[in-house]
Design a protein around this motif. Sequence first.
Motif, PDB file in Angstrom:
ATOM      1  N   ARG A  48      -5.224   2.742  14.684  1.00  0.00           N
ATOM      2  CA  ARG A  48      -5.142   2.333  13.293  1.00  0.00           C
ATOM      3  C   ARG A  48      -6.021   3.255  12.475  1.00  0.00           C
ATOM      4  O   ARG A  48      -7.118   3.621  12.883  1.00  0.00           O
ATOM      5  CB  ARG A  48      -5.614   0.886  13.122  1.00  0.00           C
ATOM      6  N   PRO A  49      -5.554   3.671  11.271  1.00  0.00           N
ATOM      7  CA  PRO A  49      -6.329   4.600  10.463  1.00  0.00           C
ATOM      8  C   PRO A  49      -7.572   3.955   9.898  1.00  0.00           C
ATOM      9  O   PRO A  49      -7.542   2.892   9.304  1.00  0.00           O
ATOM     10  CB  PRO A  49      -5.362   4.966   9.321  1.00  0.00           C
ATOM     11  N   ARG A  50      -8.714   4.582  10.093  1.00  0.00           N
ATOM     12  CA  ARG A  50      -9.951   4.098   9.499  1.00  0.00           C
ATOM     13  C   ARG A  50     -10.922   5.270   9.403  1.00  0.00           C
ATOM     14  O   ARG A  50     -10.793   6.266  10.084  1.00  0.00           O
ATOM     15  CB  ARG A  50     -10.579   2.975  10.316  1.00  0.00           C
ATOM     16  N   GLY A  51     -11.907   5.092   8.541  1.00  0.00           N
ATOM     17  CA  GLY A  51     -12.880   6.155   8.378  1.00  0.00           C
ATOM     18  C   GLY A  51     -12.291   7.368   7.683  1.00  0.00           C
ATOM     19  O   GLY A  51     -11.127   7.400   7.290  1.00  0.00           O
ATOM     20  N   ALA A  52     -13.078   8.375   7.515  1.00  0.00           N
ATOM     21  CA  ALA A  52     -12.659   9.661   6.956  1.00  0.00           C
ATOM     22  C   ALA A  52     -12.185   9.537   5.518  1.00  0.00           C
ATOM     23  O   ALA A  52     -11.556  10.441   5.003  1.00  0.00           O
ATOM     24  CB  ALA A  52     -11.575  10.307   7.821  1.00  0.00           C
ATOM     25  N   SER A  53     -12.445   8.416   4.846  1.00  0.00           N
ATOM     26  CA  SER A  53     -12.019   8.244   3.464  1.00  0.00           C
ATOM     27  C   SER A  53     -13.015   8.913   2.531  1.00  0.00           C
ATOM     28  O   SER A  53     -14.216   8.647   2.597  1.00  0.00           O
ATOM     29  CB  SER A  53     -11.903   6.757   3.112  1.00  0.00           C
ATOM     30  N   THR A  54     -12.513   9.741   1.657  1.00  0.00           N
ATOM     31  CA  THR A  54     -13.365  10.401   0.675  1.00  0.00           C
ATOM     32  C   THR A  54     -13.595   9.470  -0.508  1.00  0.00           C
ATOM     33  O   THR A  54     -12.955   8.424  -0.652  1.00  0.00           O
ATOM     34  CB  THR A  54     -12.704  11.688   0.179  1.00  0.00           C
ATOM     35  N   PRO A  97      -7.012  -4.238   0.395  1.00  0.00           N
ATOM     36  CA  PRO A  97      -7.766  -3.973   1.620  1.00  0.00           C
ATOM     37  C   PRO A  97      -6.833  -3.875   2.820  1.00  0.00           C
ATOM     38  O   PRO A  97      -5.717  -4.382   2.795  1.00  0.00           O
ATOM     39  CB  PRO A  97      -8.690  -5.200   1.739  1.00  0.00           C
ATOM     40  N   GLY A  98      -7.320  -3.247   3.849  1.00  0.00           N
ATOM     41  CA  GLY A  98      -6.512  -3.125   5.059  1.00  0.00           C
ATOM     42  C   GLY A  98      -6.497  -1.700   5.561  1.00  0.00           C
ATOM     43  O   GLY A  98      -6.941  -0.782   4.873  1.00  0.00           O
ATOM     44  N   ARG A 157      -0.468   1.644   3.665  1.00  0.00           N
ATOM     45  CA  ARG A 157      -1.467   1.698   2.607  1.00  0.00           C
ATOM     46  C   ARG A 157      -2.147   3.059   2.547  1.00  0.00           C
ATOM     47  O   ARG A 157      -2.398   3.607   1.478  1.00  0.00           O
ATOM     48  CB  ARG A 157      -2.513   0.602   2.806  1.00  0.00           C
ATOM     49  N   LYS A 158      -2.467   3.613   3.715  1.00  0.00           N
ATOM     50  CA  LYS A 158      -3.109   4.928   3.739  1.00  0.00           C
ATOM     51  C   LYS A 158      -2.190   5.999   3.158  1.00  0.00           C
ATOM     52  O   LYS A 158      -2.654   6.931   2.493  1.00  0.00           O
ATOM     53  CB  LYS A 158      -3.503   5.293   5.169  1.00  0.00           C
ATOM     54  N   GLY A 159      -0.899   5.870   3.392  1.00  0.00           N
ATOM     55  CA  GLY A 159       0.041   6.842   2.840  1.00  0.00           C
ATOM     56  C   GLY A 159       0.097   6.780   1.322  1.00  0.00           C
ATOM     57  O   GLY A 159       0.084   7.815   0.642  1.00  0.00           O
ATOM     58  N   ILE A 160       0.170   5.555   0.774  1.00  0.00           N
ATOM     59  CA  ILE A 160       0.179   5.398  -0.682  1.00  0.00           C
ATOM     60  C   ILE A 160      -1.141   5.877  -1.261  1.00  0.00           C
ATOM     61  O   ILE A 160      -1.188   6.530  -2.309  1.00  0.00           O
ATOM     62  CB  ILE A 160       0.440   3.928  -1.063  1.00  0.00           C
ATOM     63  N   GLU A 161      -2.228   5.558  -0.575  1.00  0.00           N
ATOM     64  CA  GLU A 161      -3.561   5.994  -1.013  1.00  0.00           C
ATOM     65  C   GLU A 161      -3.625   7.523  -1.098  1.00  0.00           C
ATOM     66  O   GLU A 161      -4.155   8.075  -2.075  1.00  0.00           O
ATOM     67  CB  GLU A 161      -4.599   5.471  -0.033  1.00  0.00           C
ATOM     68  N   ALA A 162      -3.092   8.208  -0.098  1.00  0.00           N
ATOM     69  CA  ALA A 162      -3.099   9.667  -0.098  1.00  0.00           C
ATOM     70  C   ALA A 162      -2.287  10.219  -1.263  1.00  0.00           C
ATOM     71  O   ALA A 162      -2.700  11.181  -1.938  1.00  0.00           O
ATOM     72  CB  ALA A 162      -2.562  10.194   1.232  1.00  0.00           C
ATOM     73  N   TYR A 163      -1.135   9.611  -1.520  1.00  0.00           N
ATOM     74  CA  TYR A 163      -0.272  10.041  -2.630  1.00  0.00           C
ATOM     75  C   TYR A 163      -1.014   9.911  -3.962  1.00  0.00           C
ATOM     76  O   TYR A 163      -1.032  10.848  -4.774  1.00  0.00           O
ATOM     77  CB  TYR A 163       0.996   9.186  -2.629  1.00  0.00           C
TER      78      TYR A 163
END
Length: 220
Positions: free
Chosen positions: A91-97, A110-111, A116-122
């Motif tokens: 599961r993707p976690r950490g490495a968030s700028t 949250p989550g 969610r990580k894909g939308i966040e990156a976009y």
Amino acid sequence: MASKASIVLGVFVLSTAVIILPGRWISPPTTSFMLQARMRGSEIRFDWVPWADISRSMPAAAVAAEDQKFPQHHGFDLGSMRSALNEGRQRPRGASTISQQVAKNLFLWPGRSWVRKGIEAYLTVFIEILWPKRRILEVYVNVAEFGPGVYGVGAAAREFFGKPASNLTPWEAALLAAVLPSPRRMSPARPSAYVRERARWVLGQVDQLGGPAHVESLIR
């Protein structure tokens, strides 16, 4: 068919830009995370503070604690992302700028799902393109949760230290930055031994980065 797809894609991209661009100048009155907290019946404390009225120690402490490559990267810390993948996390976690956290706090939920990580990156791509670094950091320290229901450095400074954000000392800023990974379990007002040790580490990292004035000079 291809032209219709291109039109739809273009409209989608333009709509995203229209949503994000005003944040370059207009301070958000709330965030997705705050709205979700209110829907759960939680009390929210939030007081926006402009950049000029924030102690220089706070942005520097946030960069030192959360994203030391913030002045150089374009929204993503590729080295940390590779490390996370190499660890075989399912599961993707950490490495968030900081930029990614701004996207998440403002617009998402949250989550740790890949969706969610894909939308966040976009969204992060647009934030990095449309906002200067200083604005991204200004928004971050104003919307990050520093304690249960305490959002932003303005509310945190009042809640935990009884003073405005402009008067935060380097130690107080370091304490606030120290609890960012888990603000609902750690308190800057009643810091545990772990929080105090992490705050000391944050202060050391700020010094290694050249101090608050140098950090600010990198994100003009």
